[in-house]
Design an enzyme around this catalytic site. Structure first.
Site, PDB file in Angstrom:
ATOM      1  N   GLY A 104       0.948  -1.158   0.251  1.00 32.50           N
ATOM      2  CA  GLY A 104       0.099  -0.293   0.228  1.00 32.50           C
ATOM      3  C   GLY A 104       0.927   1.462  -0.014  1.00 32.50           C
ATOM      4  O   GLY A 104       1.906   1.135   0.280  1.00 32.50           O
ATOM      5  N   GLY A 106       1.845   3.397   2.245  1.00 34.60           N
ATOM      6  CA  GLY A 106       3.271   3.311   3.356  1.00 34.60           C
ATOM      7  C   GLY A 106       4.350   2.192   2.656  1.00 34.60           C
ATOM      8  O   GLY A 106       5.509   3.144   2.511  1.00 34.60           O
ATOM      9  N   ASP A 152      -8.221  -2.406  -0.151  1.00 38.67           N
ATOM     10  CA  ASP A 152      -8.358  -0.959   0.343  1.00 38.67           C
ATOM     11  C   ASP A 152      -9.286   0.170  -1.227  1.00 38.67           C
ATOM     12  O   ASP A 152     -11.155   1.060  -1.063  1.00 38.67           O
ATOM     13  CB  ASP A 152      -8.191   0.412   1.276  1.00 38.67           C
ATOM     14  N   GLY A 195     -11.712  -0.783   4.915  1.00 41.06           N
ATOM     15  CA  GLY A 195     -11.324   0.426   3.532  1.00 41.06           C
ATOM     16  C   GLY A 195     -10.516   1.678   4.278  1.00 41.06           C
ATOM     17  O   GLY A 195     -10.514   3.047   3.819  1.00 41.06           O
ATOM     18  N   GLU A 250     -15.186   0.947   7.826  1.00 37.30           N
ATOM     19  CA  GLU A 250     -15.173   1.217   9.124  1.00 37.30           C
ATOM     20  C   GLU A 250     -14.541   2.568   9.293  1.00 37.30           C
ATOM     21  O   GLU A 250     -14.285   3.008  10.655  1.00 37.30           O
ATOM     22  CB  GLU A 250     -14.432   0.248   9.049  1.00 37.30           C
TER      23      GLU A 250
HETATM   24  O1  F6P Z   1      -5.216  -1.775   4.712  1.00 41.38           O
HETATM   25  C1  F6P Z   1      -6.183  -2.816   4.062  1.00 41.38           C
HETATM   26  C2  F6P Z   1      -6.579  -2.881   5.882  1.00 41.38           C
HETATM   27  O2  F6P Z   1      -7.554  -3.929   5.406  1.00 41.38           O
HETATM   28  C3  F6P Z   1      -8.437  -2.044   6.274  1.00 41.38           C
HETATM   29  O3  F6P Z   1      -8.939  -1.735   5.262  1.00 41.38           O
HETATM   30  C4  F6P Z   1      -7.846  -2.187   7.570  1.00 41.38           C
HETATM   31  O4  F6P Z   1      -8.484  -1.361   8.328  1.00 41.38           O
HETATM   32  C5  F6P Z   1      -6.816  -2.851   7.608  1.00 41.38           C
HETATM   33  O5  F6P Z   1      -6.262  -2.869   7.040  1.00 41.38           O
HETATM   34  C6  F6P Z   1      -6.666  -3.212   8.708  1.00 41.38           C
HETATM   35  O6  F6P Z   1      -5.271  -4.060   9.165  1.00 41.38           O
HETATM   36  P1  F6P Z   1      -4.908  -5.290  10.248  1.00 41.38           P
HETATM   37  O7  F6P Z   1      -5.038  -6.126   9.206  1.00 41.38           O
HETATM   38  O8  F6P Z   1      -3.681  -4.944  10.838  1.00 41.38           O
HETATM   39  O9  F6P Z   1      -6.094  -5.216  11.602  1.00 41.38           O
END
Ligand code: F6P
Length: 366
Positions: A104, A106, A152, A195, A250
Site C-alpha cells: 500500500g 506506506g 482498499d 477500507g 470502518e
Molecule cells: O489496508 C487494508 C486493511 O485491511 C484496511 O482495510 C484495514 O483498516 C486494515 O488493513 C486492517 O489492518 P490489520 O490487518 O493490521 O488489522
C-alpha cells in the site's frame, strides 16, 4: 544479467501471489535472476534465509492461493536508518539492484525513500567497512518499481489496486447471505466493511447489493442524516422491501469528524423505526481467500510491467508505480501518486470533503 527481487509489504491482499509469480517468471524469461524477499521489509533488514533465489517451479500454483506466500510484516527497523543500512548491505551482498515492492501507500513510500537514500547508504557502509568500494561499485543506483496491493482501492492515479475486486466480491457474497436471513425475519442489518480511510469498498458493495444507505469517510452525511436515513428506509419498507441493509465503512465519520459507529446506526433504526436490527462486522474475511479473475489478471499484467520498468529504467529517473488506467496497464510516478493519496486523508482531516472526493478521482497530470 540483472538480479531482481520482489517483496510484499503491509496488509496482504488477494492477488499478491499472482504478482510475485509474474515477477519471478518474467525476470527469468527475460534472462535475469529472480529473488523473493520473505516477510516484507523485515526480510530485507535481516537478510540470510529470508532472501531467496527463485526458480520457475517455485511459484507453481501461486495464482490460486490467497494471502501472500512470501509473508508480510510491519518492520519497525526499516523505518530507522540503521534498518535501511542493514537492508542496503543485504542487497549488495546478494547482488540485487532492482526491487519490486507490492504493498500500500506506506510500503511504497518506504521503498522510494530507500532509493533516494541509496548512494548515502552505500557511502556509510563503505566508511563503516561493512562493504568494500569494489563491492559497491556495480550498485550505484537502486531501481524500484511499485505494485499496489491493497483491498482498499485507496491509491490515487490507478483505477484498481490488486485485491480490491476480490474483497468486493467477498463482501457482496456475504451481503447476499445476510439478505436471505434478513428478509426471512424482516430485519435490518448494519454491515461494517473495511477500507481504513477509503469508502470504495462500501460504495461499490452498496451499489452491487442494492443497500438502503451507505456511510463513507470522504463524503460524510449532512446534519440531520438520521432523519434522512430513516425516511428513505421507511419508504423502501412501504414499497414492500422485507429487509434493510446499511453499509458502514470502518472509517465513516460525520461532518465534525466524529466516527459514525455501526452501534449508533443500529440504535437510530431501533429507536426511530423500531426495526429488529443486527450488526455484522465482516472483518478479515474480506481480505483472505483466493483472488477473483480480475485480480489474477491485474497482478499478472502488472508484474510483467514492473520487471520491464526495472530493466528499462534510466539512471536517475523517478520510481514508477504500475497502475491501470482505463483498462490499460500504465506507469505513474510513484512519489506523486503517494502524495496525492496522502492528500485525500489530509483533506478529510481538514474537513475539505469536496476536495477529498476530487483528489480521489484525480489523475496525475503529465
Ligand atoms: O489496508 C487494508 C486493511 O485491511 C484496511 O482495510 C484495514 O483498516 C486494515 O488493513 C486492517 O489492518 P490489520 O490487518 O493490521 O488489522
Amino acid at each position: 544479467r540483472r538480479k531482481i527481487a520482489v517483496m510484499t509489504s503491509g496488509g496482504d491482499s488477494p492477488g499478491m501471489n499472482g504478482a510475485v509469480r509474474a515477477v519471478v517468471r518474467t525476470a527469468i524469461a527475460m534472462g535475469h535472476d529472480a529473488y523473493c524477499i520473505y516477510e516484507g521489509y523485515e526480510g530485507l533488514v535481516q537478510g540470510g534465509d529470508l532472501i531467496k533465489k527463485m526458480g520457475w517451479e517455485d511459484v507453481r500454483g501461486w495464482l490460486s492461493e490467497g494471502g501472500t506466500l512470501i509473508g508480510t510484516a510491519r518492520s519497525a527497523a526499516f523505518r530507522q536508518r540503521y534498518g535501511r543500512l542493514a537492508a542496503a548491505k543485504n542487497l549488495v551482498i546478494n547482488g540485487i539492484d532492482g526491487l519490486i515492492v507490492c504493498g500500500g501507500d506506506g510500503s511504497l513510500t518506504g521503498a522510494d525513500l530507500f532509493r533516494e537514500e541509496w548512494p548515502g547508504l552505500l557511502e556509510e557502509l563503505i566508511n563503516n567497512e561493512e562493504i568494500t568500494k569494489e563491492q559497491a561499485e556495480p550498485f550505484q543506483t537502486l531501481n524500484i518499481a511499485g505494485l499496489v496491493g491493497s483491498i482498499d482501492n485507496d491509491m490515487s492515479c490507478t483505477d484498481a489496486t490488486i485485491g480490491a475486486y476480490s474483497s468486493l466480491a467477498r463482501i457482496c457474497q456475504a451481503v447476499d447471505y445476510i439478505d436471505a436471513t434478513a428478509a426471512s425475519h424482516q430485519r435490518a442489518f448494519i454491515i461494517e466493511v473495511m477500507g481504513r480511510h477509503c469508502g470504495w469498498l462500501a460504495v461499490m458493495s452498496g451499489v452491487s447489493t442494492g443497500a438502503d444507505y451507505i456511510f463513507i469517510p470522504e463524503k460524510p452525511p449532512g446534519e440531520g442524516w438520521e432523519k434522512q436515513m430513516c425516511d428513505i428506509i421507511a419508504r423502501h419498507r412501504k414499497l414492500g422491501k422485507r429487509k434493510t441493509i446499511v453499509i458502514v465503512a470502518e472509517g465513516a465519520i460525520d461532518r465534525d469528524l466524529k466516527p459514525i459507529t455501526s452501534e449508533y446506526v443500529k440504535k437510530v433504526l431501533v429507536d426511530v423505526l423500531k426495526l429488529d436490527t443486527r450488526v455484522t462486522c465482516l472483518g478479515h474475511v474480506q481480505r483472505g481467500g483466493t483472488a477473483v479473475a480480475y485480480d489474477r489478471m491485474l497482478a499478472s499484467l502488472q508484474g510483467v510491467e514492473a520487471v520491464r520498468a526495472i530493466v528499462n529504467a534510466k539512471p536517475g529517473s523517478p520510481s514508477p508505480m504500475i497502475a491501470i488506467t482505463e483498462n490499460k496497464i500504465t506507469r505513474k510516478p510513484l512519489v506523486e501518486a503517494v502524495r496525492m493519496t496522502k492528500g485525500v486523508a489530509e483533506a478529510i482531516k481538514n474537513k475539505e470533503f469536496d476536495r477529498a472526493m476530487k483528489l480521489r478521482d484525480a489523475e496525475f497530470d503529465e
